[in-house]
Design a protein around this motif. Structure first.
Motif, PDB file in Angstrom:
ATOM      1  N   VAL A   1      10.546  -5.145  -5.032  1.00  0.00           N
ATOM      2  CA  VAL A   1       9.154  -5.200  -4.594  1.00  0.00           C
ATOM      3  C   VAL A   1       8.705  -3.816  -4.127  1.00  0.00           C
ATOM      4  CG1 VAL A   1       7.486  -6.253  -3.014  1.00  0.00           C
ATOM      5  CG2 VAL A   1       9.443  -7.583  -3.829  1.00  0.00           C
ATOM      6  N   ILE A   2       7.621  -3.342  -4.706  1.00  0.00           N
ATOM      7  CA  ILE A   2       6.960  -2.122  -4.238  1.00  0.00           C
ATOM      8  C   ILE A   2       5.682  -2.567  -3.543  1.00  0.00           C
ATOM      9  CG2 ILE A   2       5.973   0.107  -4.908  1.00  0.00           C
ATOM     10  CD1 ILE A   2       7.588  -0.403  -7.634  1.00  0.00           C
ATOM     11  N   SER A   3       5.435  -2.075  -2.341  1.00  0.00           N
ATOM     12  CA  SER A   3       4.284  -2.590  -1.612  1.00  0.00           C
ATOM     13  C   SER A   3       3.726  -1.570  -0.630  1.00  0.00           C
ATOM     14  CB  SER A   3       4.661  -3.871  -0.857  1.00  0.00           C
ATOM     15  OG  SER A   3       3.525  -4.443  -0.231  1.00  0.00           O
ATOM     16  N   ASN A   4       2.415  -1.678  -0.388  1.00  0.00           N
ATOM     17  CA  ASN A   4       1.764  -0.943   0.700  1.00  0.00           C
ATOM     18  C   ASN A   4       1.306  -1.907   1.792  1.00  0.00           C
ATOM     19  OD1 ASN A   4      -0.328  -2.144  -0.799  1.00  0.00           O
ATOM     20  ND2 ASN A   4      -1.778  -0.520  -0.275  1.00  0.00           N
ATOM     21  N   ASN A   5       1.753  -3.170   1.687  1.00  0.00           N
ATOM     22  CA  ASN A   5       1.378  -4.216   2.623  1.00  0.00           C
ATOM     23  C   ASN A   5       2.384  -4.229   3.773  1.00  0.00           C
ATOM     24  OD1 ASN A   5       1.012  -6.761   3.918  1.00  0.00           O
ATOM     25  ND2 ASN A   5       0.174  -7.654   2.047  1.00  0.00           N
ATOM     26  N   PHE A   6       1.977  -3.696   4.917  1.00  0.00           N
ATOM     27  CA  PHE A   6       2.887  -3.528   6.049  1.00  0.00           C
ATOM     28  C   PHE A   6       3.520  -4.854   6.455  1.00  0.00           C
ATOM     29  CE2 PHE A   6       3.710  -3.708  10.605  1.00  0.00           C
ATOM     30  CZ  PHE A   6       4.567  -2.640  10.773  1.00  0.00           C
ATOM     31  N   ASP A   7       2.718  -5.907   6.544  1.00  0.00           N
ATOM     32  CA  ASP A   7       3.239  -7.204   6.995  1.00  0.00           C
ATOM     33  C   ASP A   7       4.219  -7.793   5.990  1.00  0.00           C
ATOM     34  OD1 ASP A   7       1.585  -8.282   9.566  1.00  0.00           O
ATOM     35  OD2 ASP A   7       0.396  -6.916   8.352  1.00  0.00           O
ATOM     36  N   PHE A   8       3.937  -7.624   4.706  1.00  0.00           N
ATOM     37  CA  PHE A   8       4.859  -8.112   3.682  1.00  0.00           C
ATOM     38  C   PHE A   8       6.191  -7.373   3.794  1.00  0.00           C
ATOM     39  CE2 PHE A   8       6.897  -8.692  -0.324  1.00  0.00           C
ATOM     40  CZ  PHE A   8       6.473  -9.924  -0.798  1.00  0.00           C
ATOM     41  N   ILE A   9       6.130  -6.060   3.924  1.00  0.00           N
ATOM     42  CA  ILE A   9       7.350  -5.252   4.046  1.00  0.00           C
ATOM     43  C   ILE A   9       8.162  -5.676   5.263  1.00  0.00           C
ATOM     44  CG2 ILE A   9       8.226  -2.915   4.451  1.00  0.00           C
ATOM     45  CD1 ILE A   9       5.667  -1.954   2.906  1.00  0.00           C
ATOM     46  N   HIS A  10       7.478  -5.819   6.386  1.00  0.00           N
ATOM     47  CA  HIS A  10       8.148  -6.178   7.639  1.00  0.00           C
ATOM     48  C   HIS A  10       8.805  -7.549   7.539  1.00  0.00           C
ATOM     49  CE1 HIS A  10       8.968  -6.464  11.901  1.00  0.00           C
ATOM     50  NE2 HIS A  10       8.258  -7.581  11.972  1.00  0.00           N
ATOM     51  N   GLN A  11       8.080  -8.528   7.015  1.00  0.00           N
ATOM     52  CA  GLN A  11       8.617  -9.881   6.937  1.00  0.00           C
ATOM     53  C   GLN A  11       9.702 -10.021   5.875  1.00  0.00           C
ATOM     54  OE1 GLN A  11       5.488 -12.887   6.818  1.00  0.00           O
ATOM     55  NE2 GLN A  11       4.210 -11.677   8.191  1.00  0.00           N
ATOM     56  N   SER A  12       9.724  -9.106   4.911  1.00  0.00           N
ATOM     57  CA  SER A  12      10.731  -9.158   3.850  1.00  0.00           C
ATOM     58  C   SER A  12      12.120  -8.766   4.329  1.00  0.00           C
ATOM     59  CB  SER A  12      10.332  -8.242   2.690  1.00  0.00           C
ATOM     60  OG  SER A  12       9.178  -8.710   2.049  1.00  0.00           O
TER      61      SER A  12
ATOM     62  N   ILE B   1       7.953  -5.728  -9.117  1.00  0.00           N
ATOM     63  CA  ILE B   1       6.577  -6.142  -8.853  1.00  0.00           C
ATOM     64  C   ILE B   1       5.930  -5.277  -7.779  1.00  0.00           C
ATOM     65  CG2 ILE B   1       7.178  -8.515  -9.470  1.00  0.00           C
ATOM     66  CD1 ILE B   1       6.848  -9.253  -6.488  1.00  0.00           C
ATOM     67  N   PHE B   2       4.612  -5.227  -7.819  1.00  0.00           N
ATOM     68  CA  PHE B   2       3.850  -4.612  -6.742  1.00  0.00           C
ATOM     69  C   PHE B   2       3.113  -5.705  -5.990  1.00  0.00           C
ATOM     70  CE2 PHE B   2      -0.057  -2.957  -4.880  1.00  0.00           C
ATOM     71  CZ  PHE B   2       0.429  -1.884  -4.146  1.00  0.00           C
ATOM     72  N   VAL B   3       3.205  -5.678  -4.674  1.00  0.00           N
ATOM     73  CA  VAL B   3       2.478  -6.615  -3.828  1.00  0.00           C
ATOM     74  C   VAL B   3       1.446  -5.825  -3.032  1.00  0.00           C
ATOM     75  CG1 VAL B   3       2.605  -8.289  -1.949  1.00  0.00           C
ATOM     76  CG2 VAL B   3       4.404  -8.226  -3.688  1.00  0.00           C
ATOM     77  N   ASP B   4       0.205  -6.132  -3.275  1.00  0.00           N
ATOM     78  CA  ASP B   4      -0.935  -5.408  -2.713  1.00  0.00           C
ATOM     79  C   ASP B   4      -1.117  -5.725  -1.229  1.00  0.00           C
ATOM     80  OD1 ASP B   4      -3.209  -3.833  -2.705  1.00  0.00           O
ATOM     81  OD2 ASP B   4      -4.491  -5.333  -3.659  1.00  0.00           O
ATOM     82  N   SER B   5      -1.931  -4.906  -0.583  1.00  0.00           N
ATOM     83  CA  SER B   5      -2.351  -5.204   0.776  1.00  0.00           C
ATOM     84  C   SER B   5      -3.206  -6.462   0.763  1.00  0.00           C
ATOM     85  CB  SER B   5      -3.164  -4.032   1.333  1.00  0.00           C
ATOM     86  OG  SER B   5      -4.315  -3.830   0.541  1.00  0.00           O
ATOM     87  N   GLY B   6      -3.374  -7.064   1.911  1.00  0.00           N
ATOM     88  CA  GLY B   6      -4.233  -8.231   1.992  1.00  0.00           C
ATOM     89  C   GLY B   6      -3.516  -9.457   2.505  1.00  0.00           C
ATOM     90  N   THR B   7      -4.301 -10.426   2.919  1.00  0.00           N
ATOM     91  CA  THR B   7      -3.756 -11.648   3.496  1.00  0.00           C
ATOM     92  C   THR B   7      -3.367 -12.669   2.440  1.00  0.00           C
ATOM     93  OG1 THR B   7      -6.027 -12.472   3.757  1.00  0.00           O
ATOM     94  CG2 THR B   7      -5.050 -11.350   5.641  1.00  0.00           C
ATOM     95  N   THR B   8      -3.997 -12.614   1.271  1.00  0.00           N
ATOM     96  CA  THR B   8      -3.659 -13.566   0.214  1.00  0.00           C
ATOM     97  C   THR B   8      -2.319 -13.221  -0.427  1.00  0.00           C
ATOM     98  OG1 THR B   8      -6.014 -13.896  -0.233  1.00  0.00           O
ATOM     99  CG2 THR B   8      -4.473 -14.690  -1.892  1.00  0.00           C
ATOM    100  N   THR B   9      -2.102 -11.951  -0.716  1.00  0.00           N
ATOM    101  CA  THR B   9      -0.836 -11.536  -1.336  1.00  0.00           C
ATOM    102  C   THR B   9       0.350 -11.771  -0.401  1.00  0.00           C
ATOM    103  OG1 THR B   9      -1.391  -9.285  -0.633  1.00  0.00           O
ATOM    104  CG2 THR B   9      -1.802  -9.850  -2.940  1.00  0.00           C
ATOM    105  N   LEU B  10       0.108 -11.739   0.898  1.00  0.00           N
ATOM    106  CA  LEU B  10       1.181 -12.000   1.862  1.00  0.00           C
ATOM    107  C   LEU B  10       1.774 -13.391   1.660  1.00  0.00           C
ATOM    108  CD1 LEU B  10       2.704 -10.920   4.347  1.00  0.00           C
ATOM    109  CD2 LEU B  10       0.867 -11.851   5.779  1.00  0.00           C
ATOM    110  N   GLU B  11       0.963 -14.310   1.146  1.00  0.00           N
ATOM    111  CA  GLU B  11       1.417 -15.686   0.961  1.00  0.00           C
ATOM    112  C   GLU B  11       2.347 -15.849  -0.238  1.00  0.00           C
ATOM    113  OE1 GLU B  11       1.049 -17.789   3.290  1.00  0.00           O
ATOM    114  OE2 GLU B  11      -0.302 -16.469   4.421  1.00  0.00           O
TER     115      GLU B  11
END
Length: 250
Positions: free
Chosen positions: A116-127, A94-104
């Motif tokens: 998971v492929i992502s450019n969402n820094f917070d998602f990557i960090h929390q993962s 899956i790809f998880v986009d940047s943004g606050t909604t996708t983080l949820e």
């Protein structure tokens, strides 16, 4: 309403929605279009807003901070994250986009066996706390206003992957302007993901309908699933029916 107070309220309204039309401001504030034009011009002259055709958008250099945006409509975003997560299955890429909604998405997929492929820094960090998730970062330049990786490096990286399901966010959606974004730097990344994904899931709360950002990254017809917290109006329901889009609500 005192002019200075109204101008501040216009600024807050645009910052909340990121992009609005002049007609919307006229309706919301109950003043003439000439008055709105003068007030908006004051904010444009101050470098706070940018003019776009038919309306205004937040100046990207003063885009509201990621942490502040995350707090806006948080319960709605958490519900959307829960709804979206039901489509994630073990073995998915899956790809998880940047943004606050996708983080949820993260709390609901953290124990699944997913790449998971992502450019969402917070998602990557929390993962990093969840070993069942295999994480690929797109890399590229960190756009601090959105906490996302952007640039040609990110795009080139994404072109190498076959993505089952992409979970995308948006500044706003209209039938005519399509799926839009307020950060031009993110547009190429989002467009590439749409092209490379078998299924595209758009995660937006109900404040994003009939709003638009400065750039369009795909047509609304490119979306397979529209995941939101309440049923959209008949215009969107009809468009979805005509274009094979599944609307997912609580």
């Amino acid at each position: 309403m005192i002019k200075t107070k109204r101008i501040n309220q216009i600024k807050e309204y645009v910052f909340e929605h990121e992009s609005v039309s002049l007609e919307e401001l006229v309706d919301y504030f109950g003043v003439s279009k000439n008055t709105i034009r003068r007030d908006v011009q004051a904010l444009v002259d101050a470098g706070i807003l940018n003019k776009v055709y038919g309306g205004v958008t937040v100046n990207h250099s003063v885009l509201i901070g990621f942490s502040e945006r995350r707090d806006q409509n948080l319960s709605k975003k958490q519900e959307i994250g829960r709804l979206a997560a039901q489509f994630v299955e073990d073995g998915d890429i899956i790809f998880v986009d940047s943004g606050t909604t996708t983080l949820e998405l993260l709390p609901y997929i953290q124990n699944k066996q997913v790449t998971v492929i992502s450019n969402n820094f917070d998602f990557i960090h929390q993962s990093t706390a969840h070993p069942s998730l295999t994480i690929f970062s797109t890399g590229g330049m960190l756009e601090r206003k959105t906490n996302s990786f952007v640039g040609f490096q990110s795009v080139d990286f994404l072109k190498k992957f076959n993505i089952n399901k992409a979970f995308l966010a948006s500044t706003g959606v209209t039938v005519t302007n399509g799926v839009t974004n307020s950060s031009p730097l993110e547009t190429d990344v989002k467009s590439t993901v749409v092209e490379k994904s078998s299924e595209v899931y758009l995660m937006i709360d109900d404040s994003k309908f009939d709003k638009y950002g400065i750039t369009t990254f795909c047509s609304l017809s490119d979306i397979d699933y529209l995941i939101t917290n309440s049923v959209p109006n008949e215009n969107y329901k009809q468009y979805a029916a005509e274009n094979g889009i599944t609307i997912v609500t609580p």
